[in-house]
Every structure is written in C-alpha cells, then in structure tokens.
Design an enzyme around this catalytic site. Structure first.
Site, PDB file in Angstrom:
ATOM      1  N   HIS A 213     -54.758 -39.343  27.131  1.00 10.39           N
ATOM      2  CA  HIS A 213     -54.659 -39.328  28.243  1.00 10.39           C
ATOM      3  C   HIS A 213     -53.620 -37.606  28.444  1.00 10.39           C
ATOM      4  CE1 HIS A 213     -57.859 -41.883  28.779  1.00 10.39           C
ATOM      5  NE2 HIS A 213     -58.510 -40.420  29.090  1.00 10.39           N
TER       6      HIS A 213
ATOM      7  N   HIS B 295     -61.953 -36.539  23.622  1.00 14.38           N
ATOM      8  CA  HIS B 295     -63.664 -37.079  24.348  1.00 14.38           C
ATOM      9  C   HIS B 295     -64.222 -35.831  23.573  1.00 14.38           C
ATOM     10  CE1 HIS B 295     -60.432 -38.637  27.726  1.00 14.38           C
ATOM     11  NE2 HIS B 295     -61.462 -39.500  27.001  1.00 14.38           N
TER      12      HIS B 295
ATOM     13  N   HIS C 287     -63.756 -40.925  38.082  1.00  9.97           N
ATOM     14  CA  HIS C 287     -64.217 -41.655  37.823  1.00  9.97           C
ATOM     15  C   HIS C 287     -63.190 -42.748  38.799  1.00  9.97           C
ATOM     16  CE1 HIS C 287     -63.728 -41.973  33.560  1.00  9.97           C
ATOM     17  NE2 HIS C 287     -63.231 -40.700  33.521  1.00  9.97           N
TER      18      HIS C 287
ATOM     19  N   PHE D  47     -59.227 -47.365  33.155  1.00 11.02           N
ATOM     20  CA  PHE D  47     -59.250 -46.287  32.085  1.00 11.02           C
ATOM     21  C   PHE D  47     -59.815 -47.638  30.922  1.00 11.02           C
ATOM     22  CE2 PHE D  47     -56.664 -43.190  31.665  1.00 11.02           C
ATOM     23  CZ  PHE D  47     -57.243 -41.691  32.066  1.00 11.02           C
TER      24      PHE D  47
END
Length: 591
Positions: free
Chosen positions: A205, A214, A339, A356
């Site tokens: 990230h 991803h 998220h 995460f």
C-alpha cells in the site's frame, strides 16, 4: 471536462507493428467476434529506445521497444517487457520468499474477539514456484456490476464462496488462506529478503505497487472461484459504489444464510448510502447530499487529482527502501474510506474490512477491490496523458500467488497492464461522476491576498507540526499566470510532505484551497482539494509510518479564478486520528 474515449484502431506506420486488444463488448461466455469494438496499441521498434520515446499524449499507449525485445512473429510478453527503459532507482522489488514469512506479524496487536489465526498470515510453504504463463482459455470473463446480478448469478457466486470456505484449512485456495495473502503483504509478514534487504518489510500500500498487486490478487482469486464450480466463465462482480444505483451494499451480502454474509460489518451501514469521504463517524447529511458528494469525490480523485501518472499510481517503491512518497489518488479515497465505513466499530480494530490484516476475510472486500481495479481501466480511457508507468523498477516488480491448481506462481507487474491479456474486462455501465465536476463556493475571492498578515506564511511555520486542529497557511506558488501550453506540459501539484501517523489508527484529514470556511465546505465544492486517509495496519516493532499527500491544482485554481494569484491559502482539517499526525512541510511542485 473529462470524457471517455471511444474504441479506436491505430494503424502502425514507419516499420512499427500493431497489436489489437479487446476493450469493450457485452457480457460474453466466449471470446468476442471480429465485429467487437477493439483498441489497438502501437509499438515502435527502435535499436535504442529512450525515455522520451515513451512519453506520448495520445489515448492509445505507444511504447518504444528495444529491438532485442522483439522476436520474429511477435513481441516478448505482449510488449510489456520494457527492459530498455532507463531507471531512476535502485532495483525492482522481488517477490517474497514465503519460507521466511514472519510467523507473528501481529504480535502485540490485539485482535478482535473470535478472530482465528490472528497472529499468523503465512501461506503453506512449497519448494516449487512456476513462472506465470498467459492463459489460453477459450472463454473470456466480463466482471458484472454487483447491483445488477441476476438471481442465478448470485446463486453461482454464493456456491463458489461456499466451496472455497469448505476447503481444508491448509489448502492455499481456502477462503481464510486467501485472506492471509492480503494480511501477509501489508502487515509485516514478508520482508525484502529476496531483494537482499531482510530488515525492510514489504508493503503493497501507499505506493505504485497498490494497483498491480491487487489486480494480480483478484485475478487468481477469481480463477479459483471459477474452478471450484467448474465454470471458467465466472467473473468476480464489482461493487459499483461510484454510481447512485450501486451506492449501497448489495442485499445478498446481508443474507445470514449466504456464504457471502459476514457478521463483522458496521450494522448501521448495511443498507445505507456509502460515504466515500467517511470520517470515521456517522454523517448527518442527507442521502441526496451524500450521493452528490460521492460523485464529486470520484471526479476529484480520478480526474483532477490524477492528471499525472505519479499522482494516480502513487510514489515509487523500490528494493532497499520503504515507500514514503504516498499512495495514489484512488487508493487514498475512495478506497480507504469505503474500507473503514464497512468495518465493524464493535470490533477492537474495526475488523473485518476496517483493518488491513482482516479486510480480506469479508467476501465484500473482493467486490470492493474489483471496482478499484476498474478505476485503473477507466482512468486509462480518459483524455490526457493517462498511460501506465514505464519505470522498469515498477514493471519488473514481482509477487507470488497460489493459482487454482495450488501451484505457487511468480508474476510481474509488466504482465498485468492489459486486462484483455489476462482474459477479463468490465461490464460497461454509466459513469456519472465524469459530469460531476465540483463547483466553487466563491470565484476569484482573493482570500489568500486578504489573509496576508492574518495567516502565517509557510516560511513562518516551525515544522514538524502536529495536526491536532485545523492548520491554515499561505503557500507561495513558484509560478503564476501560467500559459495553456505550460499547463499542458506541467501539472501544478500541492504536496503535504513528511506525514507521520499512528499506523494502528484510522487517520484522515481533508485539504482545502482558498476556502473561506472549511467546516462548511463539501466535497462537491471546488475548494475541497482532497483527503489523506490511512487504514489501520501493523508493522513489526513500530507504530509510526511516514508518507506524503498530493493534490492537483491546475484545474482547481482555474475553476476558482485564482490562476493569477501568487499565493494560495491551504487548510488542513483533521477528521480522524489527527492528534497522532505530524507533518514536515507543505509545498507546490510541477510534474
């Protein structure tokens, strides 16, 4: 105004070659007919390709290739093995050695009640690693919009997830094992030992690795699901939160009898309109206002704040260093707020989607990221210089994933640039945010000039500065009254640098430019320049992370009629976790 380009055929000339790739067609169970719309990519063959050869303003990517990378009858790796492009960095990040996976990446991190294997994200070990080979399937997968699925498709999707969850716990295709992949790559389980730096963690990230990692992750996950139901046409739905009709969680995810159900979700948001600018607490605005803000955020992040490749993809991440130059525009928002908006506030760390390490334990994660991946594809169709990076340290970065046959496969970024080569595309649906350009509260307000003597100049600020309240500062522009040619050649960018934050907290602050009152300004207004947002994650032996934030100014200042101003007023307003954030500087650059 941004607009989507139509599929175009480019004819090669001057000794070049032409490669065609399908970019748009209806949902199919087989490859498109010759009548399907196509886009072609032109590759000019040279003896010594240079960096300047790869800067091309046309919509269709034209990449210069070294002659040694071309073989009789085709191009190596579909013309993405760009070894001739000069590098400004050290080396590409190598795939982790999974045998050296840290067994306790979350030690000291209190996991939510009932969370299995919270301290172990490591996959099954193996001595066999295969190099990726492009699929030769007879079918082509088109990922559908999640809110448009038919009952039969929902049943098929549910069955696939159910069978994945029923696999033995040590099967790398098992649902929890698949979730561990995300945990391992972003919570300190893997180090850069394969690159020769065993003391530096791998973090996918906050850098240019975000999109390609991803994409590969979903690619293998999707193929595993299809294999479990003997349906190679199965395609992972995308949660279409960028259009009003898709801005709620699809109802079938809320069915307790479904394999898609997850108890660790924010119960207040199960049927609510998603908040793409989520601040960590419920919003009092109406659904109509929320939809308007959401569309404006999408425009801001995919258009205004993504005019340059480095703004869209994020800062570099090379072997031997941790990424500190910040994530790309879409990664920051809407990716992170969605998220956290769906994570369960009853859980210690906002599990599952709100952290995460646990995010991929919710089936909704994959639909969320399917739409994030779709943004990469959409961005490349917008007018402007929207082409993939050409830095070989990006192109040659690698990862490892288990495939549908339980084989560990090494993949490279350069091989995932074209979804058509990977055998999938996205259902074409409306993109309403392209017509949702924010509007100014006050044009030509002259607020920056009026603030001189009342607000400190950047040179008068002592850094580092804690962001425990709104910071307002006057920032000089190196150039003003730029010509149209100058604007086309260089984008003006605001940079908040040296942002240090507590990585175990949800952190978010909003950025405003030339704003009279940032407390009342909404994302639908031009003065709102964007948001810095970080999802909680854990690193070995440390709680602090450092990164930066960037926002595009060229279009914003034009809309505010402030392009002739020599100074702009910048406001940073903490929304969540601000007491744990410090910044080292604010400046304007040109890219």
């Amino acid at each position: 105004m941004a607009s989507l380009t139509s599929p175009t055929t480019v004819t090669a000339a001057g000794g070049g070659i032409t490669i065609t790739t399908v970019t748009s067609w209806p949902i199919l169970s087989k490859k498109p007919s010759p009548k399907s719309p196509i886009q072609t990519h032109r590759y000019r063959i040279t003896c010594n390709a240079s960096d300047s050869d790869n800067r091309n303003p046309i919509m269709e990517p034209r990449i210069a290739l070294d002659r040694r990378n071309v073989l009789l009858g085709g191009v190596v790796g579909a013309a993405v093995n760009l070894t001739s492009v000069p590098s400004g960095g050290a080396a590409p990040l190598a795939a982790p050695d999974i045998s050296k996976c840290g067994k306790n990446p979350l030690t000291g991190f209190k996991a939510g009640a009932g969370t299995p294997d919270s301290d172990d994200c490591c996959p099954p070990d193996t001595t066999r690693i295969a190099n990726f080979v492009f699929p030769k399937d007879d079918v082509f997968r088109v990922r559908p919009a999640a809110h448009l699925l038919s009952p039969s498709y929902i049943a098929k999707y549910n069955l696939a997830i159910k069978r994945m969850k029923e696999l033995p716990g040590d099967d790398p295709r098992n649902f929890l094992q698949q979730a561990h992949i995300h945990c391992a790559y972003c919570n300190g389980a893997y180090t850069q030992s394969s690159s020769g730096f065993p003391d530096i963690e791998i973090q996918i990230h906050n850098s240019w690795l975000f999109f390609p990692f991803h994409r590969w992750y979903l690619y293998f996950y999707e193929r595993i699901l299809g294999s479990l139901i003997d349906d190679p046409t199965f395609a992972l739905p995308f949660w279409n939160w960028d259009t009003p009709a898709g801005m709620t969680v699809p109802s079938y995810f809320n069915d307790p009898s479904s394999a898609l159900f997850n108890t660790k979700r924010n119960q207040d948001n199960l049927t609510a309109v998603v908040d793409l600018g989520y601040n960590g607490k419920p919003s009092a605005i109406s659904d109509v206002e929320k939809v308007s803000n959401n569309l404006a955020i999408m425009y801001r992040q995919v258009v205004t704040n993504a005019t340059d490749r480095t703004l869209f993809f994020g800062g570099e991440s090379r072997a031997g260093a941790e990424p500190v130059n910040g994530g790309g525009s879409v990664e920051q928002s809407p990716h992170v707020p969605v998220h956290r908006w769906m994570g369960d506030p009853r859980e210690v760390n906002g599990e599952d989607l709100g952290n995460f390490y646990s995010a991929a334990r919710d089936a909704l994660f994959y639909c969320h990221h399917s739409n994030v991946d779709r943004m990469w594809s959409l961005w490349k169709t917008l007018k402007g210089n929207h082409t993939d990076l050409t830095d070989p340290d990006w192109l040659n970065a690698s990862f490892v994933f288990y495939d549908e046959k339980k084989t560990l496969v090494r993949v490279y970024v350069k091989d995932c640039l074209l979804t058509s080569r990977l055998g999938y595309d996205y259902q074409r649906v409306d993109v309403p945010w392209l017509n949702s350009r924010p509007v100014p509260r006050s044009k030509g307000s002259g607020i920056a000039k009026r603030s001189i003597g009342k607000v400190k100049r950047i040179s008068e600020i002592k850094f580092p500065l804690k962001l425990n309240k709104t910071i307002r500062v006057l920032v000089p522009r190196p150039k003003s009254s730029r010509s149209q040619k100058e604007k086309e050649e260089e984008q003006e960018v605001l940079v908040v640098e040296g942002i240090e934050y507590d990585s175990e907290k949800y952190v978010k602050f909003d950025v405003y430019v030339n704003d009279e009152d940032d407390d009342d300004t909404t994302p639908a207004q031009t003065e709102f320049a964007g948001s810095f947002a970080q999802l909680p994650h854990k690193h070995k032996g440390k709680m602090k992370s450092k990164t930066s934030f960037k926002a595009g100014l060229t279009e914003l200042l034009e809309d505010l009629e402030a392009d002739d101003d020599e100074t702009i007023l910048v406001s940073l307003t903490p929304r969540s976790g601000g007491g744990n954030v410090t910044i080292e500087g604010i400046k304007i650059i040109y890219v």
